[in-house]
Design an enzyme around this catalytic site. Structure first.
Site, short mmCIF file in Angstrom:
data_model
loop_
_atom_site.label_atom_id
_atom_site.label_comp_id
_atom_site.label_asym_id
_atom_site.label_seq_id
_atom_site.Cartn_x
_atom_site.Cartn_y
_atom_site.Cartn_z
N CYS B 50 0.82 -1.21 0.00
CA CYS B 50 0.00 0.00 0.00
C CYS B 50 0.86 1.27 0.00
CB CYS B 50 -0.96 -0.01 1.18
SG CYS B 50 -0.15 -0.25 2.74
N HIS B 98 18.71 1.02 -0.83
CA HIS B 98 17.29 1.36 -0.76
C HIS B 98 16.47 0.13 -0.34
CE1 HIS B 98 13.40 3.14 -1.77
NE2 HIS B 98 13.14 2.02 -2.44
#
Lengths: 269, 439
Positions: B50, B98
C-alpha cells in the site's frame, strides 16, 4: 595470594557488571555483558568462599566479609535461577549495585579473625537459613523498588526508562509477595534453629537479646504484610511501600544490631 | 553491482497515485510472467504494497520499457504525468541500500513496522517461482537478513505506534500476559472496534461489548468472538473486567465517581486494572484513578503521549539499524565480487595448472631416473611456486569484482592471459538499453 586474587576478580566483575547493568537500561545490548560479568563475579566468589573454607579449615562465617560474601553469592544464585526461567535480566540493574556495595563493605571490614571450630551442623544450618531469608527479603525489596519506579512513570503518564525495561507491574508485585512468603518461612526456621542452638549452649531457648527481639519484630512486620495481602487484598503500591519499609528492619538487623549490641552475632565484626 | 529499482512510494506520491499504480497479487504474477516471456535473461522482482510499488531488475533497464509493462498491468491512462513526477530510479549500490532500508522498515510510513519484511520476502518468492533471479536472489536474501537483524538486534520494531496497539502494550506493561484477562469494550464505533481487534489479536482471555444500541454491540461482539450487553449493564460489568476501553460519543461521562464508589464498597477495588478512555468528550470522569487503588486511567491524549514516546525511542534506533545496513552492504559486495570474479579466477588457475602439468610431464620425461619421492617433491614445489605467485592476483581479482569502477580490470586480465578464448560467455543480448543510474 589466591584468595586475594579471587576477591579482586569478584569485586572487579561486580563493579564492571554494575556499570553495564545500569547502562543496559539505556542500551539493552549491554545486558548480555552485564549478565556475563555477574557470572564471572559469582564464579570467582564461589572460588573465594571455597578457598576461605579450605584455608581456614571451616566455613568461617563469623566474619562480616565472609557473611556478606555468602549473602552476595546466594543473592546471585537465586537471581540466576529466576532469570533463566522468567527472562528477568533487568533485575540485575538493581541487584548488582547492591551486591557491589556489599562486597565493598566486606572489603572495608575484612577481618582475619575466624572461629571455624565453633560451627556445628546446627549453627551452619541456622546461618544458611538466615542468609536465604535475607536474600529473599532483599530481592523482594528490590522488586518493590522496581515496582514503584515503573508505577510512578505510568501514573505521571510520562513513560521513560522503567516503563520499557522492567517487567509487568503485576508480575513484580506477585513475585515480591512470593519472595516475602519464602522469607517469612525461612526466617521462622532460622529463629527456630537459633533457639535450639542457644538451648545447647546456654540452656535457654530465648534470651531476649537485642538480636532476637529485632529479628522477631522483622518477622512480625513481614507476617503483617502477608496478612494484609491475604485478608485485606493489599496489592501494588501499598504492598510495595510496605516491603521496602520492612527491609529497613533487615538492614538495621544486619548492621546496626550486630555492631551496637554484644552477643554471638556481634562476632561478625 | 548493476541492480536498478524504479518505483513510487509514500514519500513521492499521495495515496490516490499509489492506489492507481499498485499491483494486486494477480497483476504481479501476470506482469512477471509477461516479463519472463519477453526478457528471460533480465531478472525482475516486483514489490507492491500500500505504500510502494517498486520494480527491481538485475541490471539497468530503461524507464520506457518498465512503464510499458506497468501500463499493461494497471490502467495508467491519464496518470502518466503523476507517475512521471513521482517516479524515482536508483542504480547499483544505491538501489541495494534502498531495498535494505525498505526491508529494515526505515523507509516505511510507520518507522520499523514489521509487515514490510514479509512483503519483501513474498515478492521475492513470487518472482523466484516465475524466473531465475540470478544475483537478484543474493540481493533479496541479503535484504531479508538485514531486515531480520534490524528487528532482532535493535528496538526499531519494538513498542506500539498506533492507538490500538498502544492500548494492548500499556495493558501488558501493567497486567503482564493478557491470556487470562477480560476486556470490556464500551461502544461499538470505529475506535472501539480497533481497540477490540488489537486486544483479540494479543490473545486476551475474553471480550465483552456494551453499547447503547444492542444490535451494534452484538455485531462487534460476534466479530471479536465476545459477548454483548446493553449499556445498562455497565456498572455491573465494569468491575468484572481487567481492561476497559470506553470509546462512545456520549456527551456525558458514563463512568462516574458514584459508580466507582458503589463498586469499591463491594470490595472489588484493589486489583490492577487499566481503563482507557478513548472518547471525546471523555466517557470516564477524570481523576477517578485517584479514587481506586490499582487503577490506571489513560485518556486518548495520554495514549497518544505513549505512542509519541515510542516513536522517539524508535528514532534513536535508526543509527544502529544503519550500521547493520552498511554491514549487509559490505557482505553483499563481497558475495557479488566473488561471484563476478569467480569464473575468471577459475579460468586463470586452470590455465596456470595446465601449463605447470605440461612442463612437469616434459621434465619427468627428460629425467627418467627420478624416484617417486623426488617426483613428489618436484611436483609439490612447482605447485607452491604457482600458488604463491597467483595469490596476490586472486586477492586483487576478488576486490575488483566488488568494485563497479574496476570491472574493466577484470576484462584486462581476461585479455592479458587470453582467458576468454574458447569460452562460451558471450554478453547477454536483450532489447533494453543500459540506462544511466543514479548510483
Amino acid at each position: 595470594m589466591l584468595g586475594s586474587a579471587l576477591l579482586a576478580i569478584t569485586g572487579i566483575a561486580y563493579g564492571a557488571g554494575t556499570w553495564w547493568a545500569v547502562a543496559a537500561f539505556y542500551e539493552p545490548w549491554r545486558q548480555r555483558w552485564a549478565y556475563g560479568l555477574a557470572w564471572v563475579g559469582w564464579l570467582a566468589e564461589t572460588g573465594w568462599l571455597g578457598w576461605s573454607a579450605y584455608a581456614l579449615g571451616g566455613t568461617a562465617l563469623f566474619t562480616l566479609d565472609r557473611w556478606l560474601g555468602l549473602l552476595e553469592w546466594l543473592s546471585l544464585a537465586v537471581f540466576f535461577v529466576f532469570a533463566s526461567r522468567r527472562n528477568w535480566e533487568t533485575v540485575l540493574g538493581f541487584l548488582l549495585p547492591v551486591i557491589f556495595l556489599l562486597w565493598a563493605v566486606g572489603i572495608l571490614t575484612a577481618s582475619a579473625r575466624s572461629r571455624p571450630d565453633v560451627l556445628g551442623a546446627l549453627l551452619v544450618l541456622h546461618i544458611l537459613l538466615a542468609a536465604l531469608a535475607y536474600v529473599a527479603l532483599l530481592l523482594s525489596a528490590l522488586l518493590a523498588t522496581m515496582y514503584t519506579e515503573k508505577e510512578r512513570e505510568l501514573r505521571r503518564k510520562h513513560v521513560r526508562l522503567f516503563y520499557y525495561r522492567l517487567p509487568a507491574l503485576e508480575s513484580m508485585d506477585g513475585l515480591s509477595a512470593s519472595l516475602i512468603t519464602a522469607g517469612v518461612v525461612l526466617l521462622m526456621a532460622a529463629i527456630f534453629t537459633g533457639a535450639v542452638w542457644e538451648k545447647e549452649v546456654s540452656g535457654r531457648y530465648w534470651t531476649w537479646s537485642a538480636k532476637e527481639i529485632w529479628t522477631l519484630v522483622t518477622w512480625v512486620a513481614y507476617s503483617l504484610y502477608l496478612l494484609a495481602r491475604w485478608r485485606w487484598g493489599w496489592r501494588g503500591h501499598r504492598a510495595a511501600v510496605w516491603a521496602m519499609a520492612a527491609f529497613l528492619l533487615v538492614v538495621v538487623n544486619l548492621f546496626a544490631i550486630n555492631a551496637l549490641f554484644p552477643g554471638f552475632h556481634a562476632l561478625v565484626f | 553491482m548493476q541492480f536498478q529499482v524504479l518505483g513510487v512510494n509514500h514519500h513521492t506520491a499521495d495515496v490516490a497515485v499509489r492506489e492507481r499504480l499498485s499491483l494486486g497479487p494477480d497483476q504481479v504474477a501476470a506482469s512477471l510472467a509477461a516479463w519472463a516471456r519477453r526478457f528471460p535473461d533480465v531478472p525482475l522482482v516486483i514489490l507492491s504494497t500500500c505504500n510502494r510499488t517498486e520494480w527491481y531488475t538485475e541490471q539497468p533497464v530503461d524507464e520506457e520499457t518498465l512503464t510499458q509493462f506497468w501500463a499493461q498491468a494497471v490502467d495508467l491512462a491519464g496518470w502518466e504525468e503523476p507517475l512521471r513526477s513521482a517516479l524515482y530510479r536508483y542504480g547499483g549500490e544505491v538501489a541495494a541500500r534502498h531495498l535494505f532500508r525498505v526491508a529494515a522498515g526505515l523507509d516505511s510510513a510507520v518507522l520499523g513496522e514489521s509487515e514490510i519484511l514479509g512483503q519483501v520476502k513474498q515478492a521475492w518468492l513470487v518472482a523466484q517461482s516465475t524466473m531465475a533471479l540470478g544475483s537478484l536472489n543474493r540481493l533479496f536474501a541479503a535484504a531479508v537478513r538485514v531486515g531480520k537483524r534490524a528487528r532482532h538486534e535493535t528496538g526499531i520494531g519494538k513498542n506500539a505506534l498506533s492507538i490500538g496497539h498502544a492500548v494492548v502494550e500499556l495493558a501488558e506493561r501493567v497486567l503482564g500476559s493478557l491470556h487470562s484477562r477480560q476486556a470490556l469494550i464500551v461502544g461499538a464505533g470505529e475506535m472501539a472496534a480497533l481497540a477490540g481487534r488489537h486486544l483479540k489479536t494479543a490473545g486476551i482471555g475474553g471480550i465483552t461489548v456494551i453499547n447503547r444500541t444492542p444490535e451494534r454491540a452484538q455485531a462487534l461482539a460476534e466479530e471479536l468472538s465476545g459477548r454483548a450487553y446493553g449499556l445498562t449493564a455497565l456498572p455491573k460489568l465494569l468491575f468484572q473486567h481487567d481492561v476497559v476501553v470506553a470509546a462512545t460519543a456520549s456527551p456525558l461521562p458514563l463512568v462516574t465517581r458514584a459508580v466507582v464508589r458503589e463498586a469499591y464498597g463491594q470490595g472489588m477495588g484493589r486489583r490492577h486494572r487499566f481503563w482507557f478512555d478513548l472518547g471525546v468528550p471523555r466517557n470516564i470522569e477524570p481523576g477517578i484513578d485517584g479514587q481506586l487503588e490499582g487503577l490506571f486511567l489513560y485518556d486518548i491524549d495520554d495514549v497518544r503521549g505513549v505512542v509519541e514516546a515510542n516513536r522517539r525511542l524508535r528514532l534513536r534506533e535508526v543509527e544502529a539499524v544503519e550500521r547493520i545496513l552498511e554491514e549487509g552492504l559490505v557482505g553483499l559486495k563481497e558475495e557479488l565480487g566473488a561471484l563476478e570474479a569467480g569464473p575468471l579466477i577459475r579460468l586463470l588457475r586452470q590455465k596456470a595448472e595446465r601449463i605447470r602439468q605440461e612442463e612437469i610431464d616434459r621434465a619427468f620425461a627428460k629425467l627418467p631416473a627420478m624416484t617417486p619421492e623426488e617426483r613428489a617433491v618436484f611436483d609439490q614445489t612447482t605447485r607452491l611456486i604457482l600458488n604463491k605467485f597467483l595469490n596476490d592476483a586472486m586477492v586483487s581479482l576478488r576486490q575488483w569484482g566488488q568494485d563497479d569502477t574496476k570491472h574493466q580490470y577484470l576484462e584486462a586480465v581476461r585479455e592479458l592471459f587470453r582467458l576468454s578464448e574458447g569460452s562460451s560467455e558471450a554478453p547477454m543480448a536483450g532489447p533494453w538499453t543500459l540506462a544511466k543510474s543514479e548510483g
